[in-house]
Design a protein around this motif. Structure first.
Motif, mmCIF file in Angstrom:
data_model
loop_
_atom_site.group_PDB
_atom_site.id
_atom_site.type_symbol
_atom_site.label_atom_id
_atom_site.label_comp_id
_atom_site.label_asym_id
_atom_site.label_seq_id
_atom_site.Cartn_x
_atom_site.Cartn_y
_atom_site.Cartn_z
ATOM 1 N N THR A 74 0.821 -1.208 0.000
ATOM 2 C CA THR A 74 0.000 0.000 0.000
ATOM 3 C C THR A 74 0.854 1.256 0.000
ATOM 4 O O THR A 74 0.545 2.228 -0.695
ATOM 5 N N MET A 75 1.953 1.238 0.765
ATOM 6 C CA MET A 75 2.872 2.374 0.754
ATOM 7 C C MET A 75 3.480 2.529 -0.630
ATOM 8 O O MET A 75 3.672 3.656 -1.118
ATOM 9 N N GLY A 76 3.757 1.408 -1.281
ATOM 10 C CA GLY A 76 4.273 1.470 -2.647
ATOM 11 C C GLY A 76 3.284 2.110 -3.604
ATOM 12 O O GLY A 76 3.663 2.878 -4.492
ATOM 13 N N VAL B 183 9.572 9.240 -17.928
ATOM 14 C CA VAL B 183 10.287 8.137 -17.276
ATOM 15 C C VAL B 183 9.802 7.953 -15.844
ATOM 16 O O VAL B 183 10.125 6.930 -15.213
ATOM 17 N N TYR B 184 9.036 8.898 -15.335
ATOM 18 C CA TYR B 184 8.428 8.723 -14.011
ATOM 19 C C TYR B 184 7.532 7.487 -13.970
ATOM 20 O O TYR B 184 7.241 6.958 -12.893
ATOM 21 N N LEU B 185 7.065 7.039 -15.127
ATOM 22 C CA LEU B 185 6.268 5.809 -15.169
ATOM 23 C C LEU B 185 7.049 4.643 -14.570
ATOM 24 O O LEU B 185 6.474 3.756 -13.934
ATOM 25 N N PHE B 186 8.359 4.645 -14.794
ATOM 26 C CA PHE B 186 9.185 3.598 -14.201
ATOM 27 C C PHE B 186 9.222 3.741 -12.681
ATOM 28 O O PHE B 186 9.326 2.743 -11.963
ATOM 29 N N GLY B 187 9.137 4.980 -12.196
ATOM 30 C CA GLY B 187 9.079 5.200 -10.765
ATOM 31 C C GLY B 187 7.815 4.643 -10.157
ATOM 32 O O GLY B 187 7.827 4.102 -9.047
ATOM 33 N N ILE B 188 6.686 4.766 -10.897
ATOM 34 C CA ILE B 188 5.416 4.227 -10.409
ATOM 35 C C ILE B 188 5.521 2.723 -10.231
ATOM 36 O O ILE B 188 5.162 2.157 -9.189
ATOM 37 N N GLY B 189 6.048 2.050 -11.263
ATOM 38 C CA GLY B 189 6.206 0.606 -11.177
ATOM 39 C C GLY B 189 7.198 0.198 -10.110
ATOM 40 O O GLY B 189 6.975 -0.757 -9.349
ATOM 41 N N ALA B 190 8.308 0.939 -10.020
ATOM 42 C CA ALA B 190 9.342 0.605 -9.044
ATOM 43 C C ALA B 190 8.836 0.749 -7.614
ATOM 44 O O ALA B 190 9.220 -0.031 -6.732
ATOM 45 N N SER C 265 5.716 0.285 -6.454
ATOM 46 C CA SER C 265 4.858 -0.852 -6.120
ATOM 47 C C SER C 265 5.657 -2.143 -6.027
ATOM 48 O O SER C 265 5.493 -2.927 -5.086
ATOM 49 N N ILE C 266 6.539 -2.372 -7.001
ATOM 50 C CA ILE C 266 7.347 -3.596 -7.001
ATOM 51 C C ILE C 266 8.291 -3.609 -5.803
ATOM 52 O O ILE C 266 8.472 -4.643 -5.145
ATOM 53 N N LEU D 135 17.901 6.194 -12.730
ATOM 54 C CA LEU D 135 17.899 7.008 -11.516
ATOM 55 C C LEU D 135 16.509 7.075 -10.892
ATOM 56 O O LEU D 135 16.341 6.898 -9.680
ATOM 57 N N THR D 136 15.505 7.324 -11.721
ATOM 58 C CA THR D 136 14.128 7.438 -11.242
ATOM 59 C C THR D 136 13.639 6.117 -10.658
ATOM 60 O O THR D 136 13.003 6.088 -9.593
ATOM 61 N N THR D 137 13.939 5.016 -11.343
ATOM 62 C CA THR D 137 13.537 3.696 -10.863
ATOM 63 C C THR D 137 14.154 3.398 -9.501
ATOM 64 O O THR D 137 13.463 2.987 -8.563
ATOM 65 N N GLY D 138 15.447 3.615 -9.395
ATOM 66 C CA GLY D 138 16.136 3.341 -8.133
ATOM 67 C C GLY D 138 15.675 4.232 -7.001
ATOM 68 O O GLY D 138 15.495 3.772 -5.864
ATOM 69 N N PHE D 139 15.461 5.526 -7.318
ATOM 70 C CA PHE D 139 15.054 6.442 -6.258
ATOM 71 C C PHE D 139 13.695 6.072 -5.690
ATOM 72 O O PHE D 139 13.519 6.016 -4.464
ATOM 73 N N PHE D 140 12.712 5.831 -6.538
ATOM 74 C CA PHE D 140 11.375 5.545 -6.021
ATOM 75 C C PHE D 140 11.303 4.189 -5.333
ATOM 76 O O PHE D 140 10.514 4.011 -4.398
ATOM 77 N N MET D 141 12.112 3.259 -5.768
ATOM 78 C CA MET D 141 12.188 1.990 -5.041
ATOM 79 C C MET D 141 12.733 2.237 -3.639
ATOM 80 O O MET D 141 12.198 1.730 -2.640
#
Length: 416
Positions: free
Chosen positions: A157-159, A280-287, A289-290, A333-339
């Motif tokens: 849920t936090m993701g 590329v923020y879309l990758f942050g959304i997925g990252a 949640s994952i 960078l975006t993927t790693g940061f949001f994860m």
């Protein structure tokens, strides 16, 4: 407005101490809460970061330097950091849901007002006020999730909430860039404000009342000071707060000054092209949640360390001259940061002993102070030594964040 505020206040239910009534996955209330918190994250970050693609425009139109133009964002995040601490205390008496609702509506209206600012200084004043108003959302939203969601599904849920912040950050940047290209920056900000207002209305309609929140009437400074001090003496939490400061500082620095690099030769991107890079923020959304799901399954600190390493790798990739590689670097960078952010923010709720709103406020305080101070400091590095200095600056912060995560993991294990 007074009537609606009264209605929001009365909708908050006082919990009975010792009894927990969590929202569990699969129920209608859980789905409504998830969507409402997604909307709150979307609205907060779209309103906060909508000016980022406009920094080169502000620099030209108002005859200010790149570092000065970044004040339109840094002032908002700086005042937001201060407001977050106050918001945690205010929400103890006003209620989580009520404060978030008022904040979202107020911030949307101030964004609309920004579109009519006649000069640079008034624009900065409005953006500072917007940061103060938005302080009622981030830390309180994290506290609401930690209090109301079944702990077994809190990571997921936090993701999703952090995914909403990523979607909002992307939408604010992309849509503002496109609208500014065809309509100029003032109509662009007006439209973003209107979208934020619609999201705020949806949030108010969907979010279930608190069921585990215990209201504390009045204001007791000693109680709040004791709560904050207690979290700061928790061996692991200060390192999580350091991660928020350093990771967010590096992330915002790259995003703040990449635009100045890419609108200049040899790239010469226009506002639409620059805005589209932020998809590329879309990758942050997925990252987000994952990352939350993986953290629940294989260990939160393992995923946190991986996310920080990924953020550093993305920052390093932007050193290359090739535009596709630069975009790849921003994506990584975006993927790693949001994860990392998804995991770190979830760890606050897990490691804190009571008064989770205060713990969340300290995390978000560090998060936005990092955005404000480091985001502006990056402008000095960019002006003096160019992009290479910016990347070295961010890599140094991420190295410290990685070390902080290792210390936090050790202390958390000892506590367990």
């Amino acid at each position: 407005m007074p009537t609606s505020v009264h209605a929001m206040k009365t909708s908050e239910t006082a919990a009975i101490p010792g009894q927990k009534h969590y929202l569990t996955r699969g129920t209608g209330a859980y789905r409504r809460a998830s969507l409402a918190l997604f909307l709150s994250g979307f609205s907060t970050f779209s309103l906060l970061y909508c000016v980022q693609p406009l920094l080169p425009i502000f620099s030209q139109q108002f005859s200010v330097s790149p570092a000065e133009s970044s004040l339109s964002l840094s002032l908002s995040t700086g005042f937001l950091a201060v407001a977050i601490v106050c918001a945690a205390a205010v929400s103890e008496g006003l209620g989580r849901r009520s404060l978030m609702s008022i904040s979202l509506v107020g911030a949307a209206l101030l964004t609309i007002a920004t579109a009519f600012a006649p000069n640079w200084h008034l624009l900065l004043v409005i953006r500072a006020l917007q940061g103060l108003v938005l302080g009622g959302v981030p830390a309180v939203a994290m506290a609401y999730l930690a209090e109301e969601i079944d702990p077994r599904g809190l990571g997921a849920t936090m993701g999703l909430y952090v995914g909403g912040t990523a979607f909002g950050g992307m939408s604010g940047r992309v849509l503002t860039g496109i609208f500014a290209e065809y309509l100029t920056w003032r109509p662009a900000l007006f439209i973003i404000g209107a979208i934020g207002l619609a999201a705020a209305i949806g949030f108010i309609a969907l979010l279930p009342p608190s069921r585990n929140f215990v209201r504390r009437p009045g204001f007791d400074p000693r109680f709040h000071a004791k709560a904050w001090f207690g979290h700061l003496t928790n061996p692991a939490l200060p390192f999580i707060f350091a991660i928020a400061f350093l990771a967010m500082g590096s992330f915002v620095t790259i995003y703040n000054y990449a635009g100045f690099r890419l609108v200049a030769p040899p790239y010469d991107l226009n506002q639409t092209e620059l805005g589209l890079i932020f998809t590329v923020y879309l990758f942050g959304i997925g990252a987000s949640s994952i990352g939350g799901l993986l953290g629940d399954r294989i260990g939160h600190f393992s995923v946190l360390l991986f996310g920080l390493a990924l953020t550093a790798a993305g920052s390093a990739l932007t050193l290359f001259a090739s535009l596709p590689v630069i975009i790849l670097g921003i994506t990584v960078l975006t993927t790693g940061f949001f994860m990392s952010h998804s995991i770190a923010s979830g760890l606050v709720g897990k490691l804190a002993h009571g008064t989770k709103g205060h713990a969340s406020s300290l995390y978000m305080l560090a998060y936005y102070v990092g955005s404000s101070l480091m985001g502006s400091a990056g402008g000095w590095f960019f002006a003096v030594e160019g992009w290479v200095a910016v990347v070295i600056f961010t890599l140094a912060m991420l190295a410290l964040a990685f070390v902080s995560a290792c210390f936090a993991q050790q202390f958390a294990r000892r506590k367990a």
